[in-house]
Design a protein around this motif. Structure first.
Motif, short mmCIF file in Angstrom:
data_model
loop_
_atom_site.label_atom_id
_atom_site.label_comp_id
_atom_site.label_asym_id
_atom_site.label_seq_id
_atom_site.Cartn_x
_atom_site.Cartn_y
_atom_site.Cartn_z
N VAL A 165 1.02 -1.24 -0.02
CA VAL A 165 0.17 0.03 0.22
C VAL A 165 0.80 1.35 0.06
O VAL A 165 0.25 2.19 -0.05
CB VAL A 165 -0.82 -0.01 1.29
CG1 VAL A 165 -1.86 -1.05 1.11
CG2 VAL A 165 -0.26 -0.05 2.36
N ALA A 166 2.25 1.20 0.36
CA ALA A 166 3.01 2.10 0.21
C ALA A 166 4.53 1.74 -0.14
O ALA A 166 4.92 0.75 0.25
CB ALA A 166 3.14 2.96 1.38
N GLY B 221 -2.14 7.43 2.68
CA GLY B 221 -2.88 8.51 3.50
C GLY B 221 -2.57 8.37 4.97
O GLY B 221 -2.36 9.45 5.56
N VAL B 222 -2.79 6.88 5.62
CA VAL B 222 -2.95 6.73 6.80
C VAL B 222 -2.61 5.42 7.04
O VAL B 222 -2.75 4.49 6.06
CB VAL B 222 -4.67 6.91 7.48
CG1 VAL B 222 -5.37 6.00 6.93
CG2 VAL B 222 -4.44 6.99 8.81
N ALA B 223 -1.78 5.16 8.28
CA ALA B 223 -1.52 3.64 8.58
C ALA B 223 -2.51 3.44 9.44
O ALA B 223 -2.85 4.18 10.53
CB ALA B 223 -0.07 3.56 9.24
N ILE B 224 -2.96 2.24 9.60
CA ILE B 224 -4.03 1.49 10.69
C ILE B 224 -3.48 0.56 11.53
O ILE B 224 -2.70 -0.07 11.32
CB ILE B 224 -5.20 1.26 9.87
CG1 ILE B 224 -5.10 0.08 9.04
CG2 ILE B 224 -5.69 2.50 9.02
CD1 ILE B 224 -6.07 -0.59 8.47
N ASN B 225 -4.42 0.28 12.64
CA ASN B 225 -4.13 -0.67 13.33
C ASN B 225 -5.36 -1.68 13.50
O ASN B 225 -6.69 -0.72 13.49
CB ASN B 225 -3.83 -0.44 15.07
CG ASN B 225 -2.51 0.17 15.15
OD1 ASN B 225 -1.41 -0.34 14.73
ND2 ASN B 225 -2.44 1.31 15.98
N GLU C 126 -0.20 10.20 7.16
CA GLU C 126 0.68 10.75 6.15
C GLU C 126 0.14 12.04 5.68
O GLU C 126 0.82 13.00 5.29
CB GLU C 126 1.19 9.48 5.25
CG GLU C 126 1.88 8.48 5.65
CD GLU C 126 2.49 7.45 4.56
OE1 GLU C 126 1.63 6.90 4.00
OE2 GLU C 126 3.55 7.41 4.47
N ASP C 127 -1.14 11.94 5.03
CA ASP C 127 -1.62 12.92 4.40
C ASP C 127 -3.27 12.85 4.64
O ASP C 127 -3.96 11.97 3.61
CB ASP C 127 -1.38 13.22 2.53
CG ASP C 127 -1.71 14.24 2.34
OD1 ASP C 127 -2.63 15.04 2.89
OD2 ASP C 127 -1.16 14.84 1.17
N ALA C 128 -3.78 13.26 5.32
CA ALA C 128 -5.27 13.16 5.67
C ALA C 128 -6.05 13.68 4.48
O ALA C 128 -7.24 13.45 4.28
CB ALA C 128 -5.67 13.97 6.88
#
Length: 281
Positions: free
Chosen positions: A14-15, A37-41, A80-82
């Motif tokens: 994804v990145a 744009g975002v990393a998740i748990n 990273e970039d909302a």
């Protein structure tokens, strides 16, 4: 021993992160990399368990569902970039088939809760009566960006295999066919705990071979999947992949007696195939 084909998990990037030889090259590459744009748990738990009518023909037998649930909690790890993010979706597949939308969310955190088997099969071409032991549901988070692109967090998918009831949680005494109860006479009790997706984490997965049959103090932990009493072959043992120590070839679990028998292999020390017995205390 009958083996079930569990669907492989394919991890999609994804990145893309590259490191250049100097600052200028690295900067240029990083400017062009794609980010979600975002990393998740992802955390929670889930299971789909039933009782087959014919234990001798699990792949064909009709199944009575006894328990099913999913709690999938998704939270932010880092942004990273909302401005890239439009919304999030949770999608499901059944046995690697067509992607079906479960729900859409505008922001993190969010939780998906399923408590009825009809929710698991909703939108699929199968019904509850079609489910068989070994079938697999996969729940994955998808982020949709404002530019129309989408990214899947495949490495954090919830993967639930339709299974018979089993409860391996507990403390176990351990012996193995290489050095019995250990070269010093004792293998301390080990813990087995359930993972969120219904597998089992063994504090020591090689029957104590590495830590208690040699002078090496390293702990060789690992994870197993048990389908209706049969342990599936796995290399998901800490020192199996690189060293060939304690690779699990199969085994059995007896729910009534609380005995786990593992068939393992050791290439590093030259023991070859050996067995380990775990007895619930």
């Amino acid at each position: 021993m009958k083996k079930f084909n569990l669907y492989s998990l394919f991890i999609f990037c994804v990145a893309l992160v590259f490191t250049g030889c100097d600052g200028e090259e690295e900067s240029e590459v990083l400017q062009n990399r794609k980010i979600a744009g975002v990393a998740i748990n992802v955390s929670g738990f889930g299971k789909v368990q039933g009782e087959p009518e014919d234990f001798d023909n699990l792949e064909e037998s009709e199944l009575s569902i006894l328990a099913n649930e999913l709690t999938m909690e998704v939270s932010e790890n880092s942004i990273e970039d909302a401005s890239l993010i439009s919304n999030f979706e949770v999608v499901k597949t059944f046995n690697g088939g067509e992607e079906i939308l479960v729900d859409t969310f505008e922001a993190l955190p969010f939780t998906v809760n399923l408590s009825d088997i009809s929710e698991f099969v909703s939108g699929l071409t199968v019904t509850e009566n079609d489910l068989k032991i070994g079938d697999q549901f996969r729940f994955t988070v998808k982020v949709n960006q404002t530019n129309g692109e989408s990214y899947y967090y495949q490495g954090q998918s919830f993967n639930l295999t339709v299974n018979c009831f089993a409860d391996l949680n507990g403390t176990y005494s351990v012996t193995n066919s290489v050095c019995g109860s250990g070269s010093t006479g004792t293998i301390p009790p080990i813990q087995i705990t359930e993972t969120p997706d219904g597998a089992w984490e063994l504090e020591t997965a090689d029957g104590g071979l590495l830590q208690y049959c040699t002078s090496n103090p390293l702990v060789n932990g690992g994870k197993i999947t048990v389908i209706c009493g049969e342990v599936q072959p796995t290399s998901d043992v800490d020192y199996c992949g690189d060293y060939g120590i304690g690779c699990i070839q199969g085994g059995t679990w007896n729910q009534e007696t609380g005995v786990l028998e593992l068939i393992l292999n050791d290439d590093f020390f030259g023991n070859g195939e050996y067995t380990a017995t775990y007895i619930k205390q």
